[in-house]
Design a protein around this motif. Structure first.
Motif, PDB file in Angstrom:
ATOM      1  N   TRP A   1       2.310   6.786   2.933  1.00 29.62           N
ATOM      2  CA  TRP A   1       3.067   5.634   2.457  1.00 29.62           C
ATOM      3  C   TRP A   1       3.792   4.949   3.609  1.00 29.62           C
TER       4      TRP A   1
ATOM      5  N   LEU B   1       9.054  -2.890  -1.183  1.00 30.20           N
ATOM      6  CA  LEU B   1       8.236  -1.726  -0.836  1.00 30.20           C
ATOM      7  C   LEU B   1       9.024  -0.420  -0.963  1.00 30.20           C
TER       8      LEU B   1
ATOM      9  N   GLN C   1      10.087  -8.510   1.075  1.00 35.98           N
ATOM     10  CA  GLN C   1       8.924  -7.618   0.944  1.00 35.98           C
ATOM     11  C   GLN C   1       9.306  -6.180   1.294  1.00 35.98           C
TER      12      GLN C   1
ATOM     13  N   ALA D   1       1.356  -7.095   8.475  1.00 34.55           N
ATOM     14  CA  ALA D   1       0.547  -8.180   7.903  1.00 34.55           C
ATOM     15  C   ALA D   1       1.434  -9.272   7.333  1.00 34.55           C
ATOM     16  N   THR D   2       2.506  -8.864   6.680  1.00 36.07           N
ATOM     17  CA  THR D   2       3.457  -9.825   6.114  1.00 36.07           C
ATOM     18  C   THR D   2       4.057 -10.693   7.207  1.00 36.07           C
TER      19      THR D   2
ATOM     20  N   TYR E   1       1.356   2.930   5.408  1.00 39.82           N
ATOM     21  CA  TYR E   1       1.050   1.751   4.590  1.00 39.82           C
ATOM     22  C   TYR E   1       2.173   0.729   4.689  1.00 39.82           C
ATOM     23  N   ARG E   2       3.421   1.187   4.554  1.00 41.98           N
ATOM     24  CA  ARG E   2       4.577   0.283   4.647  1.00 41.98           C
ATOM     25  C   ARG E   2       4.568  -0.477   5.974  1.00 41.98           C
ATOM     26  N   ASP E   3       4.385   0.251   7.059  1.00 38.66           N
ATOM     27  CA  ASP E   3       4.388  -0.386   8.373  1.00 38.66           C
ATOM     28  C   ASP E   3       3.247  -1.376   8.522  1.00 38.66           C
ATOM     29  N   SER E   4       2.076  -1.004   8.026  1.00 40.34           N
ATOM     30  CA  SER E   4       0.910  -1.883   8.091  1.00 40.34           C
ATOM     31  C   SER E   4       1.117  -3.135   7.240  1.00 40.34           C
ATOM     32  N   TRP E   5       1.632  -2.946   6.039  1.00 42.20           N
ATOM     33  CA  TRP E   5       1.882  -4.081   5.146  1.00 42.20           C
ATOM     34  C   TRP E   5       2.902  -5.040   5.745  1.00 42.20           C
ATOM     35  N   LEU E   6       3.966  -4.489   6.302  1.00 42.24           N
ATOM     36  CA  LEU E   6       4.995  -5.356   6.898  1.00 42.24           C
ATOM     37  C   LEU E   6       4.465  -6.082   8.132  1.00 42.24           C
TER      38      LEU E   6
END
Length: 137
Positions: free
Chosen positions: A81, A115, A111, A91-92, A84-89
């Protein structure tokens, strides 16, 4: 004795639910009072820290209740997770910084709060079942 335990359990449950609602209410109140983008970012940062504390509390509580295999799986899930959080942020940030200019920081921070809040509630639901969200009960 049993009545005292039940009463204490209900009080703690109420505290947990009200604490989560309090984070959201505090964030909304802070955002309403904020007079600058910087102040709004600080509101999101405060909410993020509060949800991060909730998430970590639920995580550590679960670790005390699980057997060795379950702990290993939970640890791996939490590591996944975090990735995922780091990757999503990332991309954001890549998206919002090209689309929103000075307002991007608000969207990025919103965002991040969502999360960590979602993860806190997911960890809580492992411990408390579907009633982790009072709306589900």
């Amino acid at each position: 004795m049993r009545a005292i335990l039940i009463c204490c359990g209900l009080s703690l449950s109420f505290y947990a639910f009200s604490g989560e609602k309090t984070i959201d209410l505090t964030q909304k109140s802070c955002l309403k009072q904020a007079s600058s983008t910087h102040a709004m970012v600080q509101c999101y940062d405060t909410a993020y820290q509060a949800w991060d504390t909730e998430m970590n509390n639920h995580y550590h509580l679960l670790l005390t209740k699980l057997n060795s295999d379950q702990k290993n799986k939970l640890r791996q899930a939490q590591r996944d997770w975090l990735s995922y959080r780091d990757s999503w942020l990332a991309a954001t940030k890549a998206w919002y910084l090209t689309q929103q200019g000075s307002m991007a920081s608000l969207s990025i921070n919103a965002q991040a709060v969502q999360l960590v809040k979602n993860q806190a509630l997911m960890l809580q639901s492992l411990d408390q079942g579907s009633c982790a969200n009072p709306d589900d009960c």
